[in-house]
Design a protein around this motif. Structure first.
Motif, PDB file in Angstrom:
ATOM      1  N   LYS A   4       0.848  -1.195   0.000  1.00  0.00           N
ATOM      2  CA  LYS A   4       0.000   0.000   0.000  1.00  0.00           C
ATOM      3  C   LYS A   4       0.882   1.243   0.000  1.00  0.00           C
ATOM      4  CE  LYS A   4      -3.803  -2.349   0.415  1.00  0.00           C
ATOM      5  NZ  LYS A   4      -4.795  -2.436  -0.605  1.00  0.00           N
ATOM      6  N   HIS A   5       0.414   2.291  -0.669  1.00  0.00           N
ATOM      7  CA  HIS A   5       1.130   3.557  -0.744  1.00  0.00           C
ATOM      8  C   HIS A   5       0.178   4.664  -0.339  1.00  0.00           C
ATOM      9  CE1 HIS A   5       4.270   1.637  -3.168  1.00  0.00           C
ATOM     10  NE2 HIS A   5       3.287   1.043  -3.803  1.00  0.00           N
ATOM     11  N   ASP A   6       0.648   5.571   0.460  1.00  0.00           N
ATOM     12  CA  ASP A   6      -0.127   6.751   0.828  1.00  0.00           C
ATOM     13  C   ASP A   6       0.586   7.987   0.310  1.00  0.00           C
ATOM     14  OD1 ASP A   6      -2.059   5.302   2.258  1.00  0.00           O
ATOM     15  OD2 ASP A   6      -0.840   5.330   4.076  1.00  0.00           O
ATOM     16  N   TYR A   7      -0.171   8.916  -0.190  1.00  0.00           N
ATOM     17  CA  TYR A   7       0.357  10.190  -0.666  1.00  0.00           C
ATOM     18  C   TYR A   7      -0.426  11.277   0.040  1.00  0.00           C
ATOM     19  CZ  TYR A   7       2.322   7.212  -4.224  1.00  0.00           C
ATOM     20  OH  TYR A   7       3.011   6.225  -4.862  1.00  0.00           O
ATOM     21  N   THR A   8       0.242  12.385   0.305  1.00  0.00           N
ATOM     22  CA  THR A   8      -0.443  13.460   1.003  1.00  0.00           C
ATOM     23  C   THR A   8      -0.025  14.804   0.442  1.00  0.00           C
ATOM     24  OG1 THR A   8      -0.955  14.404   3.170  1.00  0.00           O
ATOM     25  CG2 THR A   8       1.303  13.643   2.830  1.00  0.00           C
ATOM     26  N   CYS A   9      -0.909  15.731   0.568  1.00  0.00           N
ATOM     27  CA  CYS A   9      -0.626  17.125   0.245  1.00  0.00           C
ATOM     28  C   CYS A   9      -1.692  17.951   0.952  1.00  0.00           C
ATOM     29  CB  CYS A   9      -0.637  17.384  -1.267  1.00  0.00           C
ATOM     30  SG  CYS A   9      -2.258  17.306  -2.029  1.00  0.00           S
ATOM     31  N   ALA A  10      -1.544  19.239   0.897  1.00  0.00           N
ATOM     32  CA  ALA A  10      -2.553  20.132   1.448  1.00  0.00           C
ATOM     33  C   ALA A  10      -2.969  21.096   0.339  1.00  0.00           C
ATOM     34  CB  ALA A  10      -1.995  20.920   2.633  1.00  0.00           C
ATOM     35  N   ILE A  11      -4.244  21.304   0.221  1.00  0.00           N
ATOM     36  CA  ILE A  11      -4.806  22.257  -0.726  1.00  0.00           C
ATOM     37  C   ILE A  11      -5.375  23.409   0.098  1.00  0.00           C
ATOM     38  CG2 ILE A  11      -6.558  22.627  -2.511  1.00  0.00           C
ATOM     39  CD1 ILE A  11      -4.377  20.592  -3.316  1.00  0.00           C
ATOM     40  N   GLU A  12      -4.943  24.624  -0.211  1.00  0.00           N
ATOM     41  CA  GLU A  12      -5.428  25.783   0.535  1.00  0.00           C
ATOM     42  C   GLU A  12      -5.916  26.850  -0.442  1.00  0.00           C
ATOM     43  OE1 GLU A  12      -3.872  29.189   3.670  1.00  0.00           O
ATOM     44  OE2 GLU A  12      -2.657  27.392   3.328  1.00  0.00           O
ATOM     45  N   TRP A  13      -7.203  27.165  -0.357  1.00  0.00           N
ATOM     46  CA  TRP A  13      -7.812  28.197  -1.184  1.00  0.00           C
ATOM     47  C   TRP A  13      -7.211  29.551  -0.820  1.00  0.00           C
ATOM     48  CZ3 TRP A  13     -12.594  31.217   0.305  1.00  0.00           C
ATOM     49  CH2 TRP A  13     -12.998  32.063  -0.729  1.00  0.00           C
ATOM     50  N   THR A  14      -6.771  30.302  -1.809  1.00  0.00           N
ATOM     51  CA  THR A  14      -6.138  31.609  -1.584  1.00  0.00           C
ATOM     52  C   THR A  14      -6.929  32.734  -2.227  1.00  0.00           C
ATOM     53  OG1 THR A  14      -4.777  31.337  -3.582  1.00  0.00           O
ATOM     54  CG2 THR A  14      -3.821  30.582  -1.480  1.00  0.00           C
ATOM     55  N   GLY A  15      -8.141  32.447  -2.699  1.00  0.00           N
ATOM     56  CA  GLY A  15      -8.891  33.415  -3.499  1.00  0.00           C
ATOM     57  C   GLY A  15      -9.923  34.253  -2.773  1.00  0.00           C
ATOM     58  N   ASN A  16      -9.885  34.276  -1.444  1.00  0.00           N
ATOM     59  CA  ASN A  16     -10.846  35.103  -0.716  1.00  0.00           C
ATOM     60  C   ASN A  16     -10.440  36.569  -0.827  1.00  0.00           C
ATOM     61  OD1 ASN A  16     -12.579  36.376   1.062  1.00  0.00           O
ATOM     62  ND2 ASN A  16     -12.232  34.918   2.728  1.00  0.00           N
ATOM     63  N   ARG A  17     -11.273  37.372  -1.459  1.00  0.00           N
ATOM     64  CA  ARG A  17     -11.005  38.812  -1.617  1.00  0.00           C
ATOM     65  C   ARG A  17     -11.533  39.621  -0.427  1.00  0.00           C
ATOM     66  NH1 ARG A  17     -13.524  39.385  -7.574  1.00  0.00           N
ATOM     67  NH2 ARG A  17     -12.180  37.893  -8.658  1.00  0.00           N
ATOM     68  N   GLY A  18     -11.996  38.958   0.587  1.00  0.00           N
ATOM     69  CA  GLY A  18     -12.471  39.643   1.778  1.00  0.00           C
ATOM     70  C   GLY A  18     -13.940  39.393   2.082  1.00  0.00           C
ATOM     71  N   GLN A  19     -14.675  38.861   1.122  1.00  0.00           N
ATOM     72  CA  GLN A  19     -16.097  38.591   1.325  1.00  0.00           C
ATOM     73  C   GLN A  19     -16.431  37.103   1.168  1.00  0.00           C
ATOM     74  OE1 GLN A  19     -18.536  40.936   2.165  1.00  0.00           O
ATOM     75  NE2 GLN A  19     -16.717  42.194   2.536  1.00  0.00           N
ATOM     76  N   GLY A  20     -15.406  36.292   1.103  1.00  0.00           N
ATOM     77  CA  GLY A  20     -15.647  34.857   0.937  1.00  0.00           C
ATOM     78  C   GLY A  20     -16.390  34.583  -0.363  1.00  0.00           C
ATOM     79  N   THR A  21     -17.319  33.664  -0.303  1.00  0.00           N
ATOM     80  CA  THR A  21     -18.087  33.279  -1.494  1.00  0.00           C
ATOM     81  C   THR A  21     -19.466  33.944  -1.518  1.00  0.00           C
ATOM     82  OG1 THR A  21     -18.923  31.289  -0.391  1.00  0.00           O
ATOM     83  CG2 THR A  21     -16.903  31.054  -1.697  1.00  0.00           C
ATOM     84  N   ARG A  22     -19.567  35.120  -0.884  1.00  0.00           N
ATOM     85  CA  ARG A  22     -20.845  35.846  -0.836  1.00  0.00           C
ATOM     86  C   ARG A  22     -21.421  36.052  -2.241  1.00  0.00           C
ATOM     87  NH1 ARG A  22     -22.440  37.964   3.442  1.00  0.00           N
ATOM     88  NH2 ARG A  22     -20.354  38.306   4.258  1.00  0.00           N
ATOM     89  N   ALA A  23     -20.581  36.370  -3.207  1.00  0.00           N
ATOM     90  CA  ALA A  23     -21.022  36.556  -4.591  1.00  0.00           C
ATOM     91  C   ALA A  23     -20.186  35.667  -5.499  1.00  0.00           C
ATOM     92  CB  ALA A  23     -20.865  38.015  -5.011  1.00  0.00           C
ATOM     93  N   TYR A  24     -20.824  35.058  -6.489  1.00  0.00           N
ATOM     94  CA  TYR A  24     -20.133  34.116  -7.377  1.00  0.00           C
ATOM     95  C   TYR A  24     -18.916  34.742  -8.047  1.00  0.00           C
ATOM     96  CZ  TYR A  24     -19.238  30.697 -11.021  1.00  0.00           C
ATOM     97  OH  TYR A  24     -18.627  29.789 -11.843  1.00  0.00           O
ATOM     98  N   ARG A  25     -19.007  35.968  -8.448  1.00  0.00           N
ATOM     99  CA  ARG A  25     -17.879  36.653  -9.100  1.00  0.00           C
ATOM    100  C   ARG A  25     -17.017  37.418  -8.086  1.00  0.00           C
ATOM    101  NH1 ARG A  25     -17.927  34.599 -13.888  1.00  0.00           N
ATOM    102  NH2 ARG A  25     -19.808  34.725 -15.121  1.00  0.00           N
ATOM    103  N   GLY A  26     -17.267  37.237  -6.809  1.00  0.00           N
ATOM    104  CA  GLY A  26     -16.573  37.989  -5.778  1.00  0.00           C
ATOM    105  C   GLY A  26     -15.376  37.291  -5.161  1.00  0.00           C
ATOM    106  N   TYR A  27     -14.973  36.183  -5.727  1.00  0.00           N
ATOM    107  CA  TYR A  27     -13.804  35.477  -5.203  1.00  0.00           C
ATOM    108  C   TYR A  27     -12.981  34.926  -6.354  1.00  0.00           C
ATOM    109  CZ  TYR A  27     -16.613  31.235  -5.908  1.00  0.00           C
ATOM    110  OH  TYR A  27     -17.384  30.239  -6.444  1.00  0.00           O
ATOM    111  N   ASP A  28     -11.688  34.700  -6.076  1.00  0.00           N
ATOM    112  CA  ASP A  28     -10.787  34.143  -7.082  1.00  0.00           C
ATOM    113  C   ASP A  28     -10.756  32.626  -6.964  1.00  0.00           C
ATOM    114  OD1 ASP A  28     -10.047  36.643  -8.067  1.00  0.00           O
ATOM    115  OD2 ASP A  28      -8.384  36.825  -6.637  1.00  0.00           O
ATOM    116  N   ARG A  29     -10.522  31.998  -8.077  1.00  0.00           N
ATOM    117  CA  ARG A  29     -10.425  30.538  -8.146  1.00  0.00           C
ATOM    118  C   ARG A  29      -8.950  30.147  -8.069  1.00  0.00           C
ATOM    119  NH1 ARG A  29     -15.159  33.077  -8.733  1.00  0.00           N
ATOM    120  NH2 ARG A  29     -16.835  31.684  -9.316  1.00  0.00           N
TER     121      ARG A  29
END
Length: 156
Positions: A4-29
């Protein structure tokens, strides 16, 4: 007994412009891929979906993984088979499709490696190696789409 093999990483969203996902076009992908002890990879969504075209997206990373795994196995099997490879480069092409709902998927990948082999190399033997790779390549064995290979060889 299977290893068996295990692989790991961390994914961290960096696209919060200050309002989170309040508006669909208000955050970066955008996000970062963090693997312990390795360089951080800054990523974005596909430009067709509003992503930053200067950053790798998931589709880029999958295509690169398919190509890299194939290359590494090719080099290994070529070495075992007495084919001396002096350089290997690839410009893979991924074929995708999207449904009207926005759901998408890869429907195939074409690897287009250019391989410089030693003068006198048996090109039929060199080419046959590609067909064995899908039996052992971790990535190729894990995807559900066909992988085609159109290799070009140069004897040096």
């Amino acid at each position: 007994m299977l290893k068996k093999h295990d692989y790991t990483c961390a994914i961290e969203w960096t696209g919060n412009r200050g309002q989170g996902t309040r508006a669909y076009r208000g955050y970066d992908r955008t996000w970062d891929v963090k693997t312990p002890g390795k360089a951080v990879i800054h990523c974005s969504n596909d430009p067709l979906l509003g992503g930053d075209p200067a950053l790798p997206n998931p589709e880029d990373l999958l295509l690169a993984s398919v190509s890299a795994c194939h290359m590494l196995w090719y080099l290994h099997l070529a070495s075992d088979g007495g084919i001396v490879v002096h350089s290997y480069s690839d410009e893979p092409l991924g074929h995708g499709e999207s449904e009207p709902t926005g759901a998408g998927r890869f429907i195939g990948v074409k690897l287009r490696p250019k391989i410089h082999v030693e003068a006198g190399a048996d090109l039929d033997k060199a080419d046959a190696i590609h067909h064995r790779i899908h039996e052992v390549c971790y990535i190729a064995r894990s995807v559900n789409f066909p992988i085609m290979v159109e290799a070009v060889y140069v004897r040096i």
